[in-house]
Design an enzyme around this catalytic site. Structure first.
Site, PDB file in Angstrom:
ATOM      1  N   ASP A 158     -31.717 -50.557 -75.998  1.00 24.24           N
ATOM      2  CA  ASP A 158     -31.828 -51.313 -74.751  1.00 24.24           C
ATOM      3  C   ASP A 158     -33.284 -51.302 -74.275  1.00 24.24           C
ATOM      4  OD1 ASP A 158     -31.529 -48.513 -74.138  1.00 24.24           O
ATOM      5  OD2 ASP A 158     -31.128 -49.025 -72.051  1.00 24.24           O
TER       6      ASP A 158
ATOM      7  N   GLU B 127     -30.372 -46.139 -72.211  1.00 21.25           N
ATOM      8  CA  GLU B 127     -31.396 -45.151 -71.915  1.00 21.25           C
ATOM      9  C   GLU B 127     -32.200 -45.581 -70.691  1.00 21.25           C
ATOM     10  OE1 GLU B 127     -34.883 -42.642 -71.898  1.00 21.25           O
ATOM     11  OE2 GLU B 127     -34.908 -44.807 -72.037  1.00 21.25           O
TER      12      GLU B 127
END
Ligand SMILES: [Zn+2]
Length: 386
Positions: free
Chosen positions: A74, A140
């Site tokens: 991500d 994250e």
């Protein structure tokens, strides 16, 4: 023919995987690693009030030792796309530089670990002398609720055991080889709240102004260092981030003042010892003031991977490829290493972090080639003689 980290990075950058969207990035890794013989598992975690997030685990080999490459696909949002020289999801290369959101944080790092692993397997008959895995989260950059902590728990419940982890976050400050992160400071947010007695500014003797008290207490809390630092850490630091009274009236003494702060703390402290230290300093400075601390719940404890054989191995690989011996550092913000450390020894080594989260995030393609060579050397040393 060796694997091409630039092509892999480019393919990943073209997946618009802004947290919590998978964006095709994990499907891409599934194809590449699945094709190389990895057993790939994708698992979605949910939690009321949070976005569902897809996570990814791929392993090849069944024996020990088990080295896992951890990371996240991500990315943070690109911001104003018109300000990018090349589109944030274009994967454009210009003058030997690859552009895109996630180029250094950290699709580039993942691409290098994948390329290095493919090369390692190709050179060793398609199998490691032990196990290699990829532990990849899609959460994250978000709140990390449905990411690495749950993924680690999920792997543990299935009997997966990791011996060592390389987390490919961008650890280097200026050049690829200057820094390996072996730990992080802990983080504690809090607020000092002082209550007094409101009144008219012309009659202060009838009031008790909390602004006077909080100013004195803030000075006292900052007057001496929290510690001297330790073998692997800088001194802990308290930083006030806001002072609030919320008073819109010019002639009113308020009845409450509040100062927010963050502490980044080292291994001289636990969160409990830190709170005790600040409580005692506050008590000394408070005089007759009424005060309290409000401590935020926090999941960022200090941690350290002790310098030893594993940090030596990674440092040695960096030195073999670049000629530079990296510093072992504990600076900077937190990362998913704070969760991984409960399962195995973890170090962070990836690309150079100067453009991460910024407009025109980018990486020289030469750095991708070098990082792949370093990871390749890590794998060779790790499984050597097994
Ligand atoms: Zn990152």
């Amino acid at each position: 023919m060796s694997a091409d980290p630039v092509a892999i990075a480019r393919d990943l950058l073209r997946c618009p995987s802004v947290t919590p969207k998978e964006g095709g990035a994990l499907s891409y890794l599934e194809r590449v690693l699945g094709g190389a013989g990895f057993k790939v598992e994708r698992v979605t975690f949910s939690e009321p009030g949070h976005d569902d997030v897809e996570n990814f685990y791929a392993r090849i080999g069944t024996a020990a030792p088990h080295l896992t490459f951890a990371g996240h696909t991500d990315v943070v949002p690109p911001g104003d796309e018109s300000r990018w020289t090349h589109g944030p999801f274009s994967g454009d290369i210009a003058d030997g530089v690859l552009y895109g959101r996630g180029a250094v944080d950290m699709k580039g790092g993942i691409a290098c670990s994948v390329a290095a692993t493919l090369d390692h397997l190709a050179a060793h008959g398609g199998k490691p002398k032990g196990s290699i895995s990829f532990l990849i989260t899609g959460d994250e950059e978000g709140v990390a609720v449905n990411g690495t902590p749950k993924l680690l728990k999920w792997t543990a419940e299935r009997g997966e055991k990791f011996d060592h982890c390389v987390l490919g976050e961008p650890s280097n400050q200026k050049v690829l080889s200057d820094t390996i992160k072996i730990g992080r400071r802990g983080s504690q947010n809090g607020a000092l709240v002082v209550t007094g007695k409101s009144g008219h500014v012309a009659y202060p003797q009838l009031a008790d102004n909390p602004v006077r008290h909080i100013a004195a207490m803030m000075t006292a809390l900052q007057s001496e260092p929290l510690d001297k630092g330790s073998a692997n850490f800088d001194p802990s630091n308290l930083e006030f981030t806001s002072i609030d009274v919320g008073n819109k009236t010019v002639n009113l003494i308020p009845d409450e003042a509040r100062a927010r702060f963050n502490i980044r703390f080292n291994d001289c402290h636990t969160r409990a010892s830190l709170r005790a230290l600040l409580e005692s300093r506050a008590a000394k400075a408070a005089g007759k003031a009424k005060w309290r601390f409000e401590w935020d719940a926090s999941n960022a404890d200090v941690f350290l991977t002790q310098p030893g054989p594993f940090t030596d191995l990674v440092s040695g690989a960096v030195q073999d490829i670049t000629g530079n011996r990296p510093a072992l550092s504990t600076t900077g913000g937190t990362s998913d290493a704070r969760f991984i450390k409960d399962y195995c020894e973890v170090v962070e080594f990836g690309l150079v972090n100067t453009t991460m989260h910024s407009i025109d995030e980018r990486v020289p393609t030469a750095d991708l080639v070098t990082l792949t060579a370093i990871y390749r050397a890590v794998l060779e040393k790790y499984f050597k003689g097994r």
